[in-house]
Write an enzyme that holds these catalytic residues in place. Structure first.
Site, mmCIF file in Angstrom:
data_model
loop_
_atom_site.group_PDB
_atom_site.id
_atom_site.type_symbol
_atom_site.label_atom_id
_atom_site.label_comp_id
_atom_site.label_asym_id
_atom_site.label_seq_id
_atom_site.Cartn_x
_atom_site.Cartn_y
_atom_site.Cartn_z
ATOM 1 N N LYS A 47 51.213 43.017 29.043
ATOM 2 C CA LYS A 47 50.939 44.135 29.948
ATOM 3 C C LYS A 47 50.284 43.609 31.219
ATOM 4 O O LYS A 47 49.181 43.074 31.178
ATOM 5 C CB LYS A 47 50.008 45.163 29.309
ATOM 6 N N THR A 83 34.226 41.914 30.958
ATOM 7 C CA THR A 83 33.466 41.703 29.725
ATOM 8 C C THR A 83 33.423 42.977 28.887
ATOM 9 O O THR A 83 33.513 42.930 27.649
ATOM 10 C CB THR A 83 32.044 41.227 30.063
ATOM 11 N N GLY A 90 36.640 43.351 27.108
ATOM 12 C CA GLY A 90 36.701 42.275 26.122
ATOM 13 C C GLY A 90 35.904 42.589 24.872
ATOM 14 O O GLY A 90 36.353 42.322 23.741
ATOM 15 N N GLU A 107 38.987 35.669 28.034
ATOM 16 C CA GLU A 107 38.458 35.037 29.250
ATOM 17 C C GLU A 107 37.936 36.177 30.106
ATOM 18 O O GLU A 107 38.708 36.966 30.647
ATOM 19 C CB GLU A 107 39.546 34.227 29.946
ATOM 20 N N CYS A 133 37.041 35.137 38.455
ATOM 21 C CA CYS A 133 36.050 35.185 37.366
ATOM 22 C C CYS A 133 35.061 34.027 37.446
ATOM 23 O O CYS A 133 33.889 34.177 37.104
ATOM 24 C CB CYS A 133 36.754 35.150 36.018
ATOM 25 N N GLU A 149 28.175 40.702 38.023
ATOM 26 C CA GLU A 149 29.389 40.177 38.665
ATOM 27 C C GLU A 149 29.856 41.170 39.725
ATOM 28 O O GLU A 149 30.205 42.300 39.417
ATOM 29 C CB GLU A 149 30.480 39.950 37.630
#
Length: 477
Positions: free
Chosen positions: A183, A237, A240, A257, A291, A388
């Site tokens: 995807k 994150t 994830g 990742e 990243c 981030e």
């Protein structure tokens, strides 16, 4: 000192061969997806580029069945020498269509054409060339005498490097004998669907690669599907963590990742002019949508003022604007949502007392643009030092001793990358062993090679992509 101006040098958007409508790719064919169509936007102009058909949960099931049939029927049984031929063919076709892919990537993503042309597309081809070389050598990779593929790999990629992240995922999966359901990101699906055309050109057996555009619910359907053996995800994150919770307790293998807040550490003996270029590349490459971006600059206190002066001058020379202009250094932010996030964190930096400097470069009236920004007098407790930002914003902190540099660099929940600038090799080796980061660069930044594994620790994820080590994620070891 004379100031040199460059006339606009736009690449022709006609090279992208942009279509009005794109479709999902399932079992070797483009099909009408049963999801709600989406419109993909050019972030530099806010114009609609194309309508993209999307998948539904039933399409995910169809794609997984096609991938399983291809895996059982031909792909996993095919000799590595034959699989390699398909990967080599795909790599050459990426090279042949490189200008088309580069222009399309810049239109859909907003990144400068010189980056998509000179970095993203060539590196994507390089990953297929590299992994083609492994396809018939897996028994020598150190994973036993007869390593076997896992089965069907579900792969979910982000919007910052659409084609390159696709290559990072698909190339090792195919080389090791797995089939793929992938995807692409909702805002950047176009180069993935042109890659599907390349799979057709390469005469890849139907079902080996399936590409399903859509929103987060399609990614969730892939993760949840009971007949998928491996999940590979690159992205935030938060997502994830949700994927890891979903996969926990199942037999699915998982690599993640995720985000980063990398420290770029400059010592007083560093080659400063070289370091300045590395700092700029580390944070302003791809508008900071990286990243592993060096978003925290740690400078030894004795040279902090000199570094800031040189850095501000160098950043003021960066050209922001049309991503298709070959002179552009900083293109468009990928979406209005991401631009709002960047602005919010910059406002937090102002409110918390950091010293903000923004490049005086002109900013276009239309599109999602943000001028490169440097914050000085940053403290570790500030949001701009902890979160981030994923944009062209640099936070500058200082240190006095190597131990203090290590402590500040490791004071983060992330652990994806770091950079060290010094003339002392012994210090580089000592620092690299102390830093909790998956990749540590010495006197450079943002250097990648298909033969070098990449991945993180802590909230930056786990597992490695690239190199011999990256093959393990797609093998029963």
């Amino acid at each position: 000192m004379p100031v040199f101006e460059y006339a606009p040098a736009p690449e022709s958007r006609a090279i992208a061969n942009l279509k009005d409508h794109y479709k999902p790719f399932i079992n070797g064919e483009f099909v009408d997806g049963s999801g709600e169509p989406l419109k993909t936007i050019n972030p530099a102009t806010e114009e609609v580029l194309a309508e993209v058909g999307t998948a539904s949960k039933s399409d995910v099931d169809t794609a997984v069945k096609a991938a399983r049939k291809a895996y059982n029927g031909v792909w996993s049984k095919m000799p590595g020498t034959e699989r390699a031929k398909y990967l080599f063919r795909i790599a050459r076709l990426i090279q042949e269509r490189s200008r088309e892919l580069a222009v399309l990537e810049s239109l859909d993503n907003g990144k400068p054409i010189k980056e998509s042309r000179d970095s993203d597309v060539p590196t994507a081809a390089a990953h297929f060339f590299y992994h083609a070389g492994w396809a018939d050598k897996l028994e020598y990779a150190g994973y036993g005498p007869n390593p076997q593929p896992l089965g069907v790999a579900g792969q979910i990629i982000p919007w910052n490097f659409p084609l390159l992240m696709l290559a990072w995922k698909i190339a090792p999966a195919l080389a090791t004998g797995n089939t793929v359901v992938l995807k692409p990101a909702e805002t950047t699906p176009l180069t993935a669907l042109v890659f599907a055309e390349i799979c057709q050109q390469a005469e890849l057996p139907p079902g080996v690669v399936n590409i399903l555009p859509g929103a987060g619910d399609i990614g969730a359907s892939i993760v949840e599907h009971p007949d998928i053996n491996k999940i590979a995800f690159t992205g935030s994150t938060e997502v994830g963590k949700a994927i890891q919770r979903e996969v926990a307790g199942t037999a699915k293998k998982l690599t993640l990742e995720l985000g980063g807040k990398a420290a770029n550490i400059v010592f007083e003996d560093a080659p400063l002019d070289q370091a300045i270029e590395g700092i700029v590349n580390g944070i302003f490459f791809n508008q900071g949508h990286v990243c592993c971006a060096g978003s925290r600059l740690l400078v030894q206190e004795s040279i902090a003022e000199e570094v800031l002066e040189k850095l501000r001058y160098r950043v003021s020379t960066l050209r922001l604007g049309d991503p298709l202009d070959k002179n552009t250094d900083i293109g468009a932010i990928n979406s209005a949502e991401q631009l709002a996030k960047i602005r919010g964190l910059v406002e937090a930096g102002d409110a918390e007392g950091a010293q903000r400097w923004t490049s005086p470069c002109p900013v276009p009236d239309r599109g999602f643009f943000f001028a490169p920004t440097v914050f000085a007098n940053v403290h570790q407790s500030m949001r701009i030092a902890r979160e981030e930002i994923f944009g062209p914003v640099l936070s500058v902190l200082t240190f006095r001793t190597p131990d203090e540099a290590v402590a500040k660099a490791n004071n983060t929940p992330y652990g994806l990358s770091a950079g060290i600038w010094t003339e002392k090799g012994s210090r580089i080796l000592w620092m690299a062993n102390q830093l909790r980061a998956g990749v540590v660069w010495a006197n450079t930044f943002n250097r990648f090679d298909p033969a070098a594994p990449f991945g993180g620790y802590q909230e930056s994820g786990f597992g490695r992509e690239g190199g011999r080590t990256g093959l393990e994620a797609y093998l029963n070891v």
